[in-house]
Design a protein around this motif. Structure first.
Motif, PDB file in Angstrom:
ATOM      1  N   GLU A  65      22.532  69.753  68.118  1.00  0.00           N
ATOM      2  CA  GLU A  65      21.975  68.311  68.058  1.00  0.00           C
ATOM      3  C   GLU A  65      20.405  68.527  68.048  1.00  0.00           C
ATOM      4  O   GLU A  65      19.781  67.832  67.226  1.00  0.00           O
ATOM      5  N   ALA A  68      19.198  69.704  64.936  1.00  0.00           N
ATOM      6  CA  ALA A  68      19.327  68.745  64.142  1.00  0.00           C
ATOM      7  C   ALA A  68      18.228  67.610  64.113  1.00  0.00           C
ATOM      8  O   ALA A  68      17.719  67.118  62.959  1.00  0.00           O
ATOM      9  N   ASP A  69      18.041  67.224  65.196  1.00  0.00           N
ATOM     10  CA  ASP A  69      17.038  66.300  65.803  1.00  0.00           C
ATOM     11  C   ASP A  69      15.584  66.730  65.192  1.00  0.00           C
ATOM     12  O   ASP A  69      14.819  65.937  64.517  1.00  0.00           O
ATOM     13  N   ASN A  72      15.333  66.113  61.447  1.00  0.00           N
ATOM     14  CA  ASN A  72      15.713  64.690  61.101  1.00  0.00           C
ATOM     15  C   ASN A  72      16.847  64.774  60.331  1.00  0.00           C
ATOM     16  O   ASN A  72      16.894  63.783  59.324  1.00  0.00           O
ATOM     17  N   THR A  74      21.648  64.918  60.722  1.00  0.00           N
ATOM     18  CA  THR A  74      22.881  64.926  61.352  1.00  0.00           C
ATOM     19  C   THR A  74      23.279  66.403  61.603  1.00  0.00           C
ATOM     20  O   THR A  74      23.119  67.289  60.890  1.00  0.00           O
ATOM     21  N   LYS A  75      24.292  66.461  62.557  1.00  0.00           N
ATOM     22  CA  LYS A  75      24.875  67.830  62.796  1.00  0.00           C
ATOM     23  C   LYS A  75      25.487  68.236  61.651  1.00  0.00           C
ATOM     24  O   LYS A  75      25.748  69.326  61.458  1.00  0.00           O
TER      25      LYS A  75
END
Lengths: 237, 237
Positions: A65, A68-69, A72, A74-75
């Motif tokens: 996560e 991914a963050d 920017n 998603t997983k």
């Protein structure tokens, strides 16, 4: 290994697209190349984000996560390229040795004397490690977190590297260009000078990477051909 | 830091015992020495057990219970010497640099030329690292698990080591004994050759530690005084 499964599946998709391209004409081939390039680009961005996370927070404290963050996304975006956090770790950990082995492979098959080839390799090797400082650091910190199969695969690359480097040093000793008692230990000394740089080298430090690689290359070469008049070298065999 | 608190408390107990000893006569002094020696012996046994556990299973996967189990003692036995698992880690991680710094301090204050002292130091340093292979490996793997204060204290020792080694190399360059463009990078190359050995050296390998230290010492010295006729060295300044 899961990695080779992915490569096989990528190759299969590529073949399938190539067949479509043959039917559709050359325009499709260009699109395929772009598709591959985009996929490769995304993969590299994921790796770069993971390198930063693992380097700063450590592997155990990093979640997919958080990777991914940082991008920017998603997983599932990451899962499309890497099936697990551990596969990502294996890819990162193999980077340093893969680029070093590539530099060595170029030199092993090149023309020229052992001395000429080692002179080029010593700088290229140092530069490869300096440019992969974070992956090298992650490899040595996270060895215990690697899947045993991945650890074995990386160790196999390291053995290949050592074997080829010792071969090149032996060649130089046989030609009278290098003076060494033990080419295996000399190879470890060269490996140590380069690999250790992840501990002390700072990209914003007093000397730029190119200058550091140049000087470290010269120190490596000096080891291989000591001053015949050096007072400490009375024990030379 | 908790460590200095412990030392102060040990010193206080020692002073109290010394006063008793003065009243009772010299016999008590011998008993005190034995008491200190036994305490030191227990401490070293705990450290050795923790080194084995951390080296094989990693710091995060090791409990103080498992260290106690290995010694066939209970957890309070360990707590009498180390207040936490993290204090034990700090002690282990500082081992490699402490013995290396001790070898360097001996040489810095010794008589003789820079060349003579470096010849002795290069072997002693290599030997110190070979004999502390597991603590060195643990330090580089578990840096992220060290308490920031402990990490800073170890970094301070490393800076002291670098500073003194560069000083000795500068001395040799000034005396015309060493030929180096950059003594800071040469110090890092020497550090790399020695420290890296935790990755490849095996106590049951083809060459015993003493022989490896001898040969690595010669390779280090060769770096400091290259062959004036070497073809790769045209860029010497």
């Amino acid at each position: 290994m899961t990695k080779s499964t992915t490569s096989t599946s990528t190759a299969r998709k590529k073949r399938a697209r190539k067949t479509t391209a043959e039917a559709a004409g050359t325009d499709q081939l260009v699109v395929d190349d772009i598709r591959d390039a985009v996929s490769q680009f995304k993969r590299e961005r994921i790796i770069a984000a993971a390198v930063d996370c693992f380097y700063v927070h450590g592997y155990s404290n990093t979640t997919l996560e958080s990777v991914a963050d940082q991008l920017n996304v998603t997983k599932p975006f990451i899962y499309a390229h890497f099936k697990s956090k551990n596969m990502l770790l294996a890819e990162i950990c193999s980077r340093g040795i893969k680029v070093s082995l590539a530099a060595l492979n170029r030199i092993v098959t090149a023309p020229g004397s052992a001395m000429e080839r080692m002179t080029i390799f010593s700088r290229d090797f140092m530069m490869a490690v300096l440019e992969n400082q974070k992956p090298v650091a992650i490899y040595f910190r996270e060895i215990k977190n690697l899947d045993p199969q991945d650890r074995d695969a990386i160790n196999e690359l390291r053995r290949d590297f050592d074997h080829k480097l010792i071969g090149l040093l032996d060649e130089g000793v046989a030609a009278g260009e290098f003076v060494l008692n033990d080419t295996r230990l000399a190879a470890h000394a060269i490996g140590g000078i380069a690999s250790w740089s992840y501990v002390w080298f700072r990209p914003d430090g007093p000397a730029p990477a190119q200058q550091v690689a140049e000087e470290m290359g010269r120190l490596m070469m000096a080891m291989l051909r000591p001053d015949p008049g050096a007072p400490w070298d009375s024990g030379r065999v």
